[in-house]
Design a protein around this motif. Sequence first.
Motif, mmCIF file in Angstrom:
data_model
loop_
_atom_site.group_PDB
_atom_site.id
_atom_site.type_symbol
_atom_site.label_atom_id
_atom_site.label_comp_id
_atom_site.label_asym_id
_atom_site.label_seq_id
_atom_site.Cartn_x
_atom_site.Cartn_y
_atom_site.Cartn_z
ATOM 1 N N PRO A 100 2.324 11.250 -4.226
ATOM 2 C CA PRO A 100 2.316 10.802 -5.627
ATOM 3 C C PRO A 100 3.508 9.945 -6.028
ATOM 4 C CG PRO A 100 1.615 13.088 -5.497
ATOM 5 C CD PRO A 100 2.110 12.714 -4.121
ATOM 6 N N SER A 101 4.594 9.956 -5.259
ATOM 7 C CA SER A 101 5.761 9.123 -5.575
ATOM 8 C C SER A 101 5.646 7.707 -5.015
ATOM 9 C CB SER A 101 7.036 9.785 -5.022
ATOM 10 O OG SER A 101 7.265 11.027 -5.637
ATOM 11 N N SER A 102 4.624 7.443 -4.236
ATOM 12 C CA SER A 102 4.450 6.115 -3.642
ATOM 13 C C SER A 102 4.134 5.070 -4.708
ATOM 14 C CB SER A 102 3.315 6.144 -2.619
ATOM 15 O OG SER A 102 3.549 7.086 -1.612
ATOM 16 N N ASP A 103 4.512 3.826 -4.432
ATOM 17 C CA ASP A 103 4.151 2.697 -5.289
ATOM 18 C C ASP A 103 2.698 2.343 -4.982
ATOM 19 O OD1 ASP A 103 3.680 0.115 -6.333
ATOM 20 O OD2 ASP A 103 5.788 -0.450 -6.116
ATOM 21 N N MET A 104 1.789 2.773 -5.850
ATOM 22 C CA MET A 104 0.365 2.647 -5.557
ATOM 23 C C MET A 104 -0.116 1.194 -5.560
ATOM 24 S SD MET A 104 -0.462 5.578 -4.721
ATOM 25 C CE MET A 104 0.258 7.213 -4.849
ATOM 26 N N GLU A 105 0.589 0.324 -6.270
ATOM 27 C CA GLU A 105 0.222 -1.094 -6.221
ATOM 28 C C GLU A 105 0.457 -1.653 -4.820
ATOM 29 O OE1 GLU A 105 1.927 -3.527 -9.220
ATOM 30 O OE2 GLU A 105 1.088 -2.376 -10.891
ATOM 31 N N ARG A 106 1.572 -1.279 -4.227
ATOM 32 C CA ARG A 106 1.858 -1.752 -2.863
ATOM 33 C C ARG A 106 0.917 -1.107 -1.853
ATOM 34 N NH1 ARG A 106 8.337 -2.223 -1.729
ATOM 35 N NH2 ARG A 106 8.962 -3.222 -3.686
ATOM 36 N N VAL A 107 0.629 0.170 -2.053
ATOM 37 C CA VAL A 107 -0.293 0.854 -1.138
ATOM 38 C C VAL A 107 -1.666 0.193 -1.203
ATOM 39 C CG1 VAL A 107 -1.435 3.035 -0.594
ATOM 40 C CG2 VAL A 107 0.967 3.034 -1.321
ATOM 41 N N SER A 108 -2.130 -0.098 -2.424
ATOM 42 C CA SER A 108 -3.418 -0.768 -2.586
ATOM 43 C C SER A 108 -3.399 -2.153 -1.953
ATOM 44 C CB SER A 108 -3.768 -0.885 -4.072
ATOM 45 O OG SER A 108 -3.942 0.391 -4.655
ATOM 46 N N ALA A 109 -2.258 -2.842 -2.071
ATOM 47 C CA ALA A 109 -2.132 -4.173 -1.468
ATOM 48 C C ALA A 109 -2.212 -4.088 0.050
ATOM 49 C CB ALA A 109 -0.818 -4.824 -1.896
ATOM 50 N N LEU A 110 -1.639 -3.029 0.623
ATOM 51 C CA LEU A 110 -1.713 -2.840 2.068
ATOM 52 C C LEU A 110 -3.151 -2.611 2.508
ATOM 53 C CD1 LEU A 110 -0.368 -2.460 4.838
ATOM 54 C CD2 LEU A 110 -0.007 -0.047 4.234
ATOM 55 N N ALA A 111 -3.865 -1.746 1.778
ATOM 56 C CA ALA A 111 -5.266 -1.481 2.119
ATOM 57 C C ALA A 111 -6.100 -2.756 2.000
ATOM 58 C CB ALA A 111 -5.826 -0.386 1.215
ATOM 59 N N ALA A 112 -5.867 -3.514 0.926
ATOM 60 C CA ALA A 112 -6.621 -4.753 0.719
ATOM 61 C C ALA A 112 -6.322 -5.770 1.814
ATOM 62 C CB ALA A 112 -6.291 -5.337 -0.651
ATOM 63 N N ALA A 113 -5.069 -5.844 2.231
ATOM 64 C CA ALA A 113 -4.695 -6.778 3.300
ATOM 65 C C ALA A 113 -5.393 -6.413 4.603
ATOM 66 C CB ALA A 113 -3.178 -6.760 3.501
ATOM 67 N N GLY A 114 -5.479 -5.122 4.876
ATOM 68 C CA GLY A 114 -6.138 -4.686 6.097
ATOM 69 C C GLY A 114 -7.612 -5.023 6.134
ATOM 70 N N LYS A 115 -8.229 -5.162 4.973
ATOM 71 C CA LYS A 115 -9.660 -5.477 4.885
ATOM 72 C C LYS A 115 -9.928 -6.951 4.631
ATOM 73 C CE LYS A 115 -10.627 -2.256 1.716
ATOM 74 N NZ LYS A 115 -11.406 -1.303 0.895
ATOM 75 N N SER A 116 -8.863 -7.712 4.362
ATOM 76 C CA SER A 116 -9.024 -9.092 3.900
ATOM 77 C C SER A 116 -9.703 -10.002 4.914
ATOM 78 C CB SER A 116 -7.660 -9.671 3.515
ATOM 79 O OG SER A 116 -6.794 -9.715 4.650
ATOM 80 N N GLY A 117 -9.566 -9.712 6.201
ATOM 81 C CA GLY A 117 -10.161 -10.561 7.232
ATOM 82 C C GLY A 117 -11.431 -10.009 7.821
ATOM 83 N N GLY A 118 -11.966 -8.950 7.225
ATOM 84 C CA GLY A 118 -13.226 -8.400 7.690
ATOM 85 C C GLY A 118 -13.135 -7.117 8.489
ATOM 86 N N ALA A 119 -11.926 -6.615 8.711
ATOM 87 C CA ALA A 119 -11.767 -5.335 9.412
ATOM 88 C C ALA A 119 -11.845 -4.185 8.409
ATOM 89 C CB ALA A 119 -10.425 -5.295 10.135
ATOM 90 N N LYS A 120 -12.005 -2.995 8.918
ATOM 91 C CA LYS A 120 -11.838 -1.792 8.123
ATOM 92 C C LYS A 120 -10.475 -1.218 8.468
ATOM 93 C CE LYS A 120 -16.768 -0.878 7.671
ATOM 94 N NZ LYS A 120 -16.781 -1.469 6.320
ATOM 95 N N ILE A 121 -9.927 -0.391 7.555
ATOM 96 C CA ILE A 121 -8.574 0.108 7.761
ATOM 97 C C ILE A 121 -8.487 1.597 7.453
ATOM 98 C CG2 ILE A 121 -7.881 -0.660 5.445
ATOM 99 C CD1 ILE A 121 -5.032 -1.070 6.595
#
Length: 430
Positions: A100-121
């Motif tokens: 819960p102390s994580s920066d959720m905007e950055r975490v969401s950005a990481l997840a989105a980046a992992g999926k941005s090229g068509g992979a799953k993460i």
Amino acid sequence: MDVLQTGRRRNRISPENTGGGTVVMNIGQHLTLPNGVTLKNRIVKSAMSEALADEYNNPTQAQIDLFAQWSKGGAALLITGNTPVDRMHLEHAGNFVLDPSSDMERVSALAAAGKSGGAKILTQLAHAGRQTPEAINAHPTSISDVQLDLPGYGRPTPAIESVFEEIIAKFVRSARLAEQTGFDGVEIHAAHGYLLSSALSPRINTRTDRWGGALKNRARLSIEVVRAVRKAVDPSFIVAVKLNASDFQKGGFDHADSVQVAVMLEAEGVDFIEISGGNFEEPTAYQHASKSGSTQIREAYFLDYAAAIKDALTIPLMVTGGFRSAGVMNDAIASGKTDLIGMGRPFITEPGFAAKLLIGEIEKAPAVEQDFPPANTLPRGAVLNWFCAQIALAGKTGAPDLAMSVVDGHETYLEQIKLATQLLLEARRD
């Protein structure tokens, strides 16, 4: 076409007949997991130690950019490096932590980046247990008080019943946060000597209560974590487990145990199991020296262990460790020894190699480690640390420095971790 469809309890193998022949399974064919999620091919970027989080253990732009680069590289699935569920039990100071102390905007950005090229993460959830560095936690929670036989690690404190409940709850909490921030799933880390892995080992787990002794008791922590996570997330959310085929230590978790635990995990509804091996004291998973025997044995050094586990399962199996040649990968899948091919280091040196391998532009993934000096002539951990230094360079500059010597990379990484630890401790004091 679905060449391999996997149900929750049973594989449904339906090769398509093409002019009297049977389709041969290979790395380019897609795979449907038990929960209905389809992976576009059989290549997976396995977890690597990115060490790119900031002093608050949040993802940095370098880490986000790196996953965006990997997502475009052709692999079906990306798995993050060790993502602790507890800030006091890190693999090292550079870990990205999900709580819960994580920066959720950055975490969401990481997840989105992992999926941005068509992979799953997936994010790999872990608790370092006794493998937490002493500088971060002098007396980390573990399954027992058996101390890691390496410098820089303190004597652990055995968990009590209420602490086990807290640990399970933290895995659940992190899995829910992963789902909320856009990850496609989680991989529960029960390998490489971290807490869940050490609980499985009779050499480390010396308990005489319900958490120790017989294998079903030593497996209890892993099973209860997986059961609780599977129940807490949506059925379409991938839940995988990383498991040692063996610890490769006398008196430790052995291959026969691994087969039995894999069957237990399948019963809890996991979508696939990844097989690796070793731990910090016996770093089999991080080796680079050639082994005797055939090319296949040299490349896929856990494949023979995986075959017995695969025979006992109906869910997909992923094998990580040493794969480089497309022919070896295709043979491993066609022979039924594995369903997914896990690789790490080639993604560092050439992020787009998977796409080239899939279309036949290249026949072999990058294998720069084959040109390194023998391991016994290098400092302990030097090869692994060289690759970790290259990850940092690739994240921050967009490319690795392959001209860097192994020793220079080793020393660079040690300095990076030293600095990251200093910044982490300063941030904690503030």
